[in-house]
Write an enzyme that holds these catalytic residues in place. Structure first.
Site, PDB file in Angstrom:
ATOM      1  N   THR A 177       4.162  -4.567  -4.341  1.00  0.00           N
ATOM      2  CA  THR A 177       4.330  -4.324  -2.992  1.00  0.00           C
ATOM      3  C   THR A 177       3.392  -4.039  -2.057  1.00  0.00           C
ATOM      4  O   THR A 177       2.823  -2.822  -2.581  1.00  0.00           O
ATOM      5  CB  THR A 177       5.751  -3.725  -2.469  1.00  0.00           C
ATOM      6  OG1 THR A 177       6.855  -4.473  -3.429  1.00  0.00           O
ATOM      7  CG2 THR A 177       6.097  -3.563  -1.288  1.00  0.00           C
ATOM      8  N   PHE A 179       2.257  -1.821   1.106  1.00  0.00           N
ATOM      9  CA  PHE A 179       2.901  -0.962   2.042  1.00  0.00           C
ATOM     10  C   PHE A 179       1.687  -0.704   3.236  1.00  0.00           C
ATOM     11  O   PHE A 179       0.348  -0.433   2.792  1.00  0.00           O
ATOM     12  CB  PHE A 179       3.064   0.236   1.484  1.00  0.00           C
ATOM     13  CG  PHE A 179       4.316   0.416   0.622  1.00  0.00           C
ATOM     14  CD1 PHE A 179       5.500   0.874   0.984  1.00  0.00           C
ATOM     15  CD2 PHE A 179       4.193  -0.334  -0.736  1.00  0.00           C
ATOM     16  CE1 PHE A 179       6.708   0.931   0.130  1.00  0.00           C
ATOM     17  CE2 PHE A 179       5.313   0.033  -1.626  1.00  0.00           C
ATOM     18  CZ  PHE A 179       6.476   0.576  -1.157  1.00  0.00           C
TER      19      PHE A 179
END
Length: 208
Positions: A177, A179
């Site tokens: 992921t 960020f």
């Protein structure tokens, strides 16, 4: 930025957001918040020095809710960094539980979307969207029901006293992921200055 900055993230202790905070700054003080909006508002109102927010997952794609929250505060915030956090999701449950006893599995909707193959392979498992991966682990631990599990990190298992029944159940082994790290602007920007490209920079390459 001062030493040991307060950095807000969405979720309970043990969330991937907390890991992303410490990946960005090992000396940071992670500050949990319940929603993406609350994470950013902590920065806007000076309750945190910075925030990390997920904007894209390799499997599930764009994190629309987080991006919308960023867009709504584009004139107040600026991106100062980016963190690509590896994401390995595990089936967690109470000590003594087994895969045969678990009937319901809870996690954030984006995390559930990353485990489609696992859930299809276990049609008896009922997937329940929850507000956070680590929050699901915390609530499983507090409820004390061996029929309920969570999809979350090994760190969440350690934080909340759960056991790992199945490891790395996400669809891709090299899942991640992305960020973004945001801080408050020194001055409010005009809408024309708060370009969406600055708030939401491009994705990393396939190997990111």
């Amino acid at each position: 930025m001062t030493s040991s900055p307060r950095v807000a993230f969405q979720g309970a202790p043990g969330a991937f957001g907390e890991e992303a905070v410490l990946r960005w700054r090992a000396d940071a003080q992670p500050e949990p918040r319940g929603t993406f909006a609350a994470v950013l508002d902590a920065v806007v109102h000076g309750e945190a020095d910075a925030a990390v927010l997920p904007v894209e997952n390799r499997i599930a794609g764009l994190v629309a809710e987080a991006r919308a929250a960023l867009g709504e505060r584009a004139t107040l915030l600026r991106v100062v960094g980016e963190v690509t956090q590896p994401i390995a999701l595990c089936l967690l449950a109470l000590p003594g539980a087994t895969t045969a006893t678990v009937r319901v599995v809870r996690s954030h909707p984006v995390a559930l979307a990353q485990c489609g193959a696992f859930l299809r392979a276990h049609p008896d498992l009922v997937a329940e969207p929850w507000w956070d991966t680590a929050g699901a682990a915390r609530d499983v631990a507090r409820a004390g029901d061996p029929a309920v599990g969570a999809l979350a990190s090994r760190l969440a298992a350690e934080r909340w006293g759960l056991v790992v029944l199945a490891a790395e159940v996400q669809d891709l082994a090299d899942n991640w992921t992305r960020f973004v790290v945001v801080t408050r602007r020194a001055e409010r920007a005009d809408a024309s200055d708060a370009a969406s490209g600055e708030i939401l920079p491009g994705a990393p390459g396939a190997g990111g």
